[in-house]
Design a protein around this motif. Structure first.
Motif, mmCIF file in Angstrom:
data_model
loop_
_atom_site.group_PDB
_atom_site.id
_atom_site.type_symbol
_atom_site.label_atom_id
_atom_site.label_comp_id
_atom_site.label_asym_id
_atom_site.label_seq_id
_atom_site.Cartn_x
_atom_site.Cartn_y
_atom_site.Cartn_z
ATOM 1 N N LEU A 102 0.826 -1.209 0.000
ATOM 2 C CA LEU A 102 0.000 0.000 0.000
ATOM 3 C C LEU A 102 0.859 1.258 0.000
ATOM 4 N N LEU A 103 1.937 1.256 0.791
ATOM 5 C CA LEU A 103 2.814 2.427 0.806
ATOM 6 C C LEU A 103 3.447 2.638 -0.564
ATOM 7 N N ALA A 104 3.830 1.544 -1.215
ATOM 8 C CA ALA A 104 4.410 1.658 -2.563
ATOM 9 C C ALA A 104 3.362 2.108 -3.562
ATOM 10 N N GLN A 105 2.159 1.566 -3.471
ATOM 11 C CA GLN A 105 1.086 1.959 -4.389
ATOM 12 C C GLN A 105 0.742 3.430 -4.212
ATOM 13 N N ALA A 106 0.880 3.940 -3.004
ATOM 14 C CA ALA A 106 0.618 5.356 -2.740
ATOM 15 C C ALA A 106 1.779 6.236 -3.202
ATOM 16 N N GLY A 107 2.871 5.620 -3.626
ATOM 17 C CA GLY A 107 4.018 6.375 -4.121
ATOM 18 C C GLY A 107 4.993 6.820 -3.043
ATOM 19 N N LEU A 108 4.818 6.349 -1.810
ATOM 20 C CA LEU A 108 5.657 6.815 -0.711
ATOM 21 C C LEU A 108 7.007 6.112 -0.633
ATOM 22 N N LEU A 109 7.165 4.988 -1.327
ATOM 23 C CA LEU A 109 8.416 4.244 -1.231
ATOM 24 C C LEU A 109 9.336 4.438 -2.433
ATOM 25 N N ALA A 110 8.896 5.173 -3.432
ATOM 26 C CA ALA A 110 9.707 5.372 -4.641
ATOM 27 C C ALA A 110 11.062 5.979 -4.274
ATOM 28 N N GLY A 111 12.122 5.305 -4.697
ATOM 29 C CA GLY A 111 13.470 5.787 -4.436
ATOM 30 C C GLY A 111 13.951 5.556 -3.011
ATOM 31 N N ARG A 112 13.169 4.883 -2.205
ATOM 32 C CA ARG A 112 13.526 4.659 -0.805
ATOM 33 C C ARG A 112 13.920 3.205 -0.565
ATOM 34 N N LEU A 113 14.584 3.000 0.556
ATOM 35 C CA LEU A 113 14.918 1.673 1.024
ATOM 36 C C LEU A 113 13.727 1.156 1.831
ATOM 37 N N ALA A 114 13.320 -0.089 1.564
ATOM 38 C CA ALA A 114 12.162 -0.664 2.254
ATOM 39 C C ALA A 114 12.323 -2.177 2.341
#
Length: 162
Positions: free
Chosen positions: A112-124
């Motif tokens: 969900l966080l990725a789908q919301a665009g919050l993880l783009a370019g981040r480490l997860a």
């Protein structure tokens, strides 16, 4: 501190209830010990209202503001987190994050966080068994499923059922 837990289609209810019990126990212990300056945590649950189609509070231990201090997206079991979620849920997650909430996911909640665009370019991270599926859907996320917890500033992701 106002901690919100998101209830979304497929969210693992045992995780929602377990987190709530954990924070309520922390509150009780803190108050019993009389920790100086300790204020009780407010725990709230949020979900899409059938009547308004917007994300609304459906449970709270006390009065709480609509802007959270921390948002937790629990795991899901039904579609392993890869389903397309309502715009209302994704927009609400983004608004909470923009408003200053530390945004957290447990296991497949990272979808969900990725789908919301919050993880783009981040480490997860997420559950190791979801690595290929997650990476195929969100190649712009730097995924490391060898780590159980990854704190990337104001975003925290966990693998497994951490």
């Amino acid at each position: 501190m106002n901690i919100g837990v998101l209830i979304y289609p497929g969210a693992q209810r045992s995780a929602v209830d377990g987190l709530t019990d954990l924070f309520l126990t922390a509150n009780r212990i803190s108050m019993e010990r009389g920790s100086p300056g300790a204020a009780p945590l407010t725990i709230s649950h949020w979900q899409v209202s059938v009547e308004t189609s917007s994300v609304e509070k459906c449970f709270a231990t006390d009065d709480c503001q609509s802007q959270l201090t921390a948002l937790i997206v629990p795991p899901c079991l039904e579609d392993q987190g890869s389903g397309t979620h309502d715009f209302e849920i994704l927009d609400w997650i983004k608004r909470q994050h923009r408003g200053g909430a530390v945004t957290c996911s447990i296991c497949a909640g990272a979808f969900l966080l990725a789908q919301a665009g919050l993880l783009a370019g981040r480490l997860a991270t997420t559950h190791w068994a979801l690595r290929e599926q997650f990476s195929a859907l969100y190649p712009d996320v730097h995924l490391d499923t060898d780590k159980l917890i990854i704190e990337d500033g104001d975003i925290i992701t966990t693998g497994g059922v951490m």
